[in-house]
Motif scaffolding. Structure first.
Motif, mmCIF file in Angstrom:
data_model
loop_
_atom_site.group_PDB
_atom_site.id
_atom_site.type_symbol
_atom_site.label_atom_id
_atom_site.label_comp_id
_atom_site.label_asym_id
_atom_site.label_seq_id
_atom_site.Cartn_x
_atom_site.Cartn_y
_atom_site.Cartn_z
ATOM 1 N N GLY A 176 2.625 5.008 -5.802
ATOM 2 C CA GLY A 176 2.452 5.337 -4.399
ATOM 3 C C GLY A 176 3.429 6.336 -3.833
ATOM 4 O O GLY A 176 4.354 6.797 -4.511
ATOM 5 N N PRO A 177 3.261 6.657 -2.547
ATOM 6 C CA PRO A 177 4.097 7.682 -1.904
ATOM 7 C C PRO A 177 5.544 7.249 -1.700
ATOM 8 O O PRO A 177 6.387 8.083 -1.383
ATOM 9 C CB PRO A 177 3.392 7.911 -0.565
ATOM 10 C CG PRO A 177 2.598 6.675 -0.316
ATOM 11 C CD PRO A 177 2.183 6.169 -1.661
ATOM 12 N N PHE A 178 5.835 5.946 -1.885
ATOM 13 C CA PHE A 178 7.213 5.457 -1.781
ATOM 14 C C PHE A 178 7.552 4.612 -3.006
ATOM 15 O O PHE A 178 6.697 3.909 -3.540
ATOM 16 C CB PHE A 178 7.399 4.626 -0.500
ATOM 17 C CG PHE A 178 7.285 5.421 0.764
ATOM 18 C CD1 PHE A 178 8.402 6.030 1.320
ATOM 19 C CD2 PHE A 178 6.056 5.581 1.390
ATOM 20 C CE1 PHE A 178 8.291 6.781 2.483
ATOM 21 C CE2 PHE A 178 5.936 6.328 2.550
ATOM 22 C CZ PHE A 178 7.062 6.932 3.103
ATOM 23 N N ARG A 179 8.825 4.689 -3.427
ATOM 24 C CA ARG A 179 9.323 3.923 -4.562
ATOM 25 C C ARG A 179 10.138 2.734 -4.060
ATOM 26 O O ARG A 179 11.006 2.887 -3.192
ATOM 27 C CB ARG A 179 10.229 4.787 -5.450
ATOM 28 C CG ARG A 179 9.568 6.014 -6.057
ATOM 29 C CD ARG A 179 10.632 6.917 -6.678
ATOM 30 N NE ARG A 179 10.062 8.116 -7.288
ATOM 31 C CZ ARG A 179 9.920 8.284 -8.602
ATOM 32 N NH1 ARG A 179 10.357 7.342 -9.442
ATOM 33 N NH2 ARG A 179 9.382 9.385 -9.085
ATOM 34 N N PHE A 180 9.891 1.577 -4.634
ATOM 35 C CA PHE A 180 10.649 0.388 -4.276
ATOM 36 C C PHE A 180 12.123 0.574 -4.644
ATOM 37 O O PHE A 180 12.451 1.078 -5.714
ATOM 38 C CB PHE A 180 10.087 -0.825 -5.011
ATOM 39 C CG PHE A 180 10.939 -2.058 -4.895
ATOM 40 C CD1 PHE A 180 10.860 -2.864 -3.764
ATOM 41 C CD2 PHE A 180 11.828 -2.407 -5.899
ATOM 42 C CE1 PHE A 180 11.649 -4.002 -3.646
ATOM 43 C CE2 PHE A 180 12.619 -3.543 -5.794
ATOM 44 C CZ PHE A 180 12.527 -4.340 -4.670
ATOM 45 N N ILE A 195 0.821 -1.204 0.000
ATOM 46 C CA ILE A 195 0.000 0.000 0.000
ATOM 47 C C ILE A 195 0.860 1.261 0.000
ATOM 48 O O ILE A 195 0.387 2.363 -0.308
ATOM 49 C CB ILE A 195 -0.973 0.005 1.208
ATOM 50 C CG1 ILE A 195 -2.119 1.011 0.994
ATOM 51 C CG2 ILE A 195 -0.234 0.286 2.503
ATOM 52 C CD1 ILE A 195 -2.966 0.727 -0.214
ATOM 53 N N ASN A 196 2.144 1.105 0.314
ATOM 54 C CA ASN A 196 3.058 2.242 0.279
ATOM 55 C C ASN A 196 3.693 2.448 -1.097
ATOM 56 O O ASN A 196 4.131 3.551 -1.412
ATOM 57 C CB ASN A 196 4.154 2.047 1.338
ATOM 58 C CG ASN A 196 3.595 2.049 2.738
ATOM 59 O OD1 ASN A 196 3.224 3.086 3.262
ATOM 60 N ND2 ASN A 196 3.510 0.872 3.343
ATOM 61 N N ILE A 197 3.738 1.389 -1.908
ATOM 62 C CA ILE A 197 4.321 1.462 -3.249
ATOM 63 C C ILE A 197 3.255 1.765 -4.293
ATOM 64 O O ILE A 197 3.520 2.441 -5.299
ATOM 65 C CB ILE A 197 5.043 0.140 -3.584
ATOM 66 C CG1 ILE A 197 6.155 -0.121 -2.569
ATOM 67 C CG2 ILE A 197 5.601 0.144 -5.006
ATOM 68 C CD1 ILE A 197 6.794 -1.498 -2.694
ATOM 69 N N PHE A 198 2.052 1.278 -4.067
ATOM 70 C CA PHE A 198 0.951 1.429 -5.020
ATOM 71 C C PHE A 198 -0.154 2.306 -4.426
ATOM 72 O O PHE A 198 -0.258 2.462 -3.206
ATOM 73 C CB PHE A 198 0.370 0.060 -5.371
ATOM 74 C CG PHE A 198 1.321 -0.846 -6.090
ATOM 75 C CD1 PHE A 198 1.409 -0.837 -7.476
ATOM 76 C CD2 PHE A 198 2.146 -1.710 -5.379
ATOM 77 C CE1 PHE A 198 2.299 -1.674 -8.139
ATOM 78 C CE2 PHE A 198 3.032 -2.553 -6.030
ATOM 79 C CZ PHE A 198 3.107 -2.532 -7.421
ATOM 80 N N ASP A 199 -0.970 2.835 -5.328
ATOM 81 C CA ASP A 199 -2.174 3.541 -4.915
ATOM 82 C C ASP A 199 -3.405 2.745 -5.325
ATOM 83 O O ASP A 199 -3.360 1.928 -6.259
ATOM 84 C CB ASP A 199 -2.247 4.933 -5.560
ATOM 85 C CG ASP A 199 -1.339 5.936 -4.876
ATOM 86 O OD1 ASP A 199 -1.442 6.085 -3.649
ATOM 87 O OD2 ASP A 199 -0.516 6.565 -5.579
ATOM 88 N N THR A 200 -4.505 3.007 -4.656
ATOM 89 C CA THR A 200 -5.787 2.378 -4.963
ATOM 90 C C THR A 200 -6.758 3.436 -5.489
ATOM 91 O O THR A 200 -6.529 4.639 -5.350
ATOM 92 C CB THR A 200 -6.370 1.717 -3.708
ATOM 93 O OG1 THR A 200 -6.285 2.641 -2.614
ATOM 94 C CG2 THR A 200 -5.589 0.463 -3.346
ATOM 95 N N LEU A 201 -7.853 2.989 -6.061
ATOM 96 C CA LEU A 201 -8.816 3.942 -6.619
ATOM 97 C C LEU A 201 -9.458 4.782 -5.527
ATOM 98 O O LEU A 201 -9.648 5.991 -5.684
ATOM 99 C CB LEU A 201 -9.890 3.196 -7.419
ATOM 100 C CG LEU A 201 -9.453 2.716 -8.800
ATOM 101 C CD1 LEU A 201 -10.525 1.834 -9.418
ATOM 102 C CD2 LEU A 201 -9.164 3.897 -9.720
ATOM 103 N N ALA A 218 -0.286 2.122 6.033
ATOM 104 C CA ALA A 218 -0.026 3.203 5.090
ATOM 105 C C ALA A 218 0.795 4.265 5.818
ATOM 106 O O ALA A 218 0.282 5.000 6.658
ATOM 107 C CB ALA A 218 -1.340 3.793 4.571
ATOM 108 N N MET A 219 2.092 4.363 5.474
ATOM 109 C CA MET A 219 3.029 5.123 6.288
ATOM 110 C C MET A 219 3.315 6.532 5.747
ATOM 111 O O MET A 219 4.222 7.210 6.247
ATOM 112 C CB MET A 219 4.354 4.367 6.408
ATOM 113 C CG MET A 219 4.217 2.934 6.927
ATOM 114 S SD MET A 219 3.347 2.783 8.506
ATOM 115 C CE MET A 219 4.430 3.670 9.588
ATOM 116 N N GLU A 220 2.577 6.994 4.754
ATOM 117 C CA GLU A 220 2.880 8.313 4.191
ATOM 118 C C GLU A 220 2.667 9.428 5.205
ATOM 119 O O GLU A 220 3.279 10.492 5.078
ATOM 120 C CB GLU A 220 2.021 8.568 2.954
ATOM 121 C CG GLU A 220 0.529 8.675 3.213
ATOM 122 C CD GLU A 220 -0.245 8.965 1.943
ATOM 123 O OE1 GLU A 220 0.061 9.974 1.280
ATOM 124 O OE2 GLU A 220 -1.151 8.198 1.614
#
Length: 509
Positions: free
Chosen positions: A193-197, A64-70, A501-503
């Motif tokens: 998402g808010p973070f990149r792998f 959930i930190n790498i991807f976003d959801t609708l 979700a750590m953003e």
């Protein structure tokens, strides 16, 4: 006599957890310079980094930190925009979503309507072998324009927007996947998402860097690191030494032993993860409703919460947890009565009790042993069989509904905050985890899942919960608080569904 002492006399032993004798803080303190590295401990490593090929919260907590959801849940648990800015039911079988403009994946690929169509239909494609079941009514997705999609369902799905707030709503880059293939994508994921792998050493650590171009703004944390620490004592020792800043998924027993140590902040927040016993009503003595009712009278849930969970949970009267759509506040749980339980067992032909097996994941060993002790007080001799989490999960989701024996202890995160999420796989007789055959229950599931009217859904949920209380195919237990421990350098508040979700987290250097 104290409640904890009473439970111990009920053939229950709650072992102490070995933790370091002294814990001290090691961070710079909440007033320090922010923007450093945040290290988070979970009990396990992700199963994969492909969001469409997993269905567990441990993995989703990372992704959930790498991807976003609708859609998403805000800090108050309300459904909120994410990649989709708005949505509406265009007809009984069509939902329209208007997308946020200008969003790009970490590799520069646009995140548009075509990406949404690809992502949802990838979940539905049998070749993906996705375990995500929430989109069972979705047939296809059509692109209206670059920033608008219509999702077409076989039947009306009133909570589809909520289902797109986590597992079912993750959007992935179609061009990138076509170029590198599924296997490479699962090793080096690319999201919005808010973070990149950045890297993953399996069973060691997974690292990601903040995405400075994210539409919600740049996260405070520069680098986010997830570390699997299956042993709670090891996790707490790592907290003490500064190897991690935040330990999640703590058991109440582990948390209780940290109380009062300097430099460590203990927190518990309301959660929706709901535990229950699933009873096999199709074979053996549990076919008799009186036996099932006896189990409900025998399992003293308030005592269980007090003695094993240190009070960090709330009793659930009829499977659907407090704070979710469909919860009926007029319902009351079973009255705990050993005399009534023994009478029901005698009436069912078991005056001397009976023997059975209670299966659980070894992560729930203390609760399972406590329940076995409570059942023993009425002559139900429930031998506890503990499985490693992977084996338990594979049996739970297998086609063999009897793979976990007569009774098993399970839990659902109820992450959609809708009662349907709690019941979808375990009640209707044609679903994979159902061990109860009831035409009335099947009809009520259809009403609550498919009705357009919230009022009609509420009524169906209430009737269904009353039916479950009467027929007793389950023993409802509790919804557990979210318990975490952190050093004073880390600040973060979880949302009610428990996703990591750590953003919004902050950490001082």
């Amino acid at each position: 006599m104290s409640r904890r002492r009473a439970l111990r006399l009920g053939a229950v032993a709650v072992p102490a957890l070995a933790v370091p004798m002294a814990l001290t803080g090691c961070g710079a303190g909440a007033g320090g310079v922010r923007g450093g590295v945040l290290r988070v401990a979970q009990a396990e490593d992700p199963s994969t980094l492909d969001p469409h090929k997993q269905g567990d919260m441990i993995t989703m907590n990372v992704l959930i930190n790498i991807f976003d959801t609708l859609t998403a849940r805000d800090a108050h648990g309300r459904l909120a925009p994410r990649l989709a800015l708005s949505w509406s039911a265009r007809s009984e079988n069509t939902w329209r979503f208007t997308l946020r403009r200008g969003v790009r994946f970490h590799n520069g690929e646009p995140c548009d309507a075509a990406a949404v169509k690809f992502s949802i239909e990838r979940i539905l494609d049998p070749a993906t072998r996705s375990p995500i079941v929430e989109l069972r009514y979705v047939k296809r997705v059509s692109v209206v324009d670059a920033h608008t999609v219509d999702i077409h369902t076989s039947q009306h799905d009133p909570i589809l927007p909520a289902k797109l707030s986590l597992f079912g709503g993750v959007v992935v880059p179609p061009r990138h996947i076509a170029k590198v293939g599924d296997e490479d994508f699962a090793r080096r994921p690319v999201g919005t998402g808010p973070f990149r792998f950045t890297s993953w050493r399996r069973d060691r650590e997974l690292k990601m860097r903040r995405n400075t171009g994210h539409f919600h703004g740049t996260p405070d944390v520069e680098e986010l690191v997830f570390t699997p620490l299956p042993n709670p004592a090891s996790a707490l020792a790592a907290l003490q030494s500064g190897e991690v800043d935040l330990v999640t998924g703590l058991t109440p027993d582990a948390a209780r032993q940290l109380s009062g140590y300097g430099g460590v902040e203990l927190e518990n927040h309301p959660g929706t993860r709901t535990a229950y016993l699933n009873l096999d009503t199709q074979v053996g003595s549990l076919r008799d409703r009186r036996v099932r009712q006896a189990l409900n009278h025998a399992v003293d849930v308030p005592l269980l919460i007090d003695a094993v969970l240190d009070g960090k949970a709330r009793e659930v009267p009829a499977m659907i947890p407090h704070g979710t759509f469909g919860f009926d506040e007029t319902l009351r749980p079973y009255r705990r009565s050993l005399r009534t339980a023994r009478r029901l067992l005698a009436d069912a032909g078991h005056p001397d009790g009976l023997s059975t097996t209670l299966t659980a994941s070894n992560t729930d060993a203390q609760v399972a042993e406590a329940i076995s002790g409570l059942l023993a007080r009425v002559g139900i001799r429930a031998r506890v069989e503990l499985l490693d989490p992977g084996t338990f999960s594979s049996r739970l989701t297998s086609k063999n509904r009897h793979a976990l024996g007569p009774l098993y202890l399970a839990a659902s995160s109820v992450w959609t905050l809708d009662g349907s999420s709690m019941l979808q796989s375990i009640v209707r007789s044609d679903r994979r985890q159902s061990r109860w055959k009831s035409e009335r229950a099947d009809h009520l599931i259809d009403r609550e899942e498919l009705s357009v009217s919230p009022k009609e859904r509420t009524k169906a949920f209430s009737e269904l919960q009353r039916l479950m209380l009467d027929e007793a195919p389950f023993v409802p237990l509790y919804q557990q608080d979210i318990i975490l421990a952190r050093t004073t350098r880390a600040q973060w508040t979880p949302i009610v569904n428990g996703a990591l979700a750590m953003e919004s987290a902050e950490v001082s250097r």
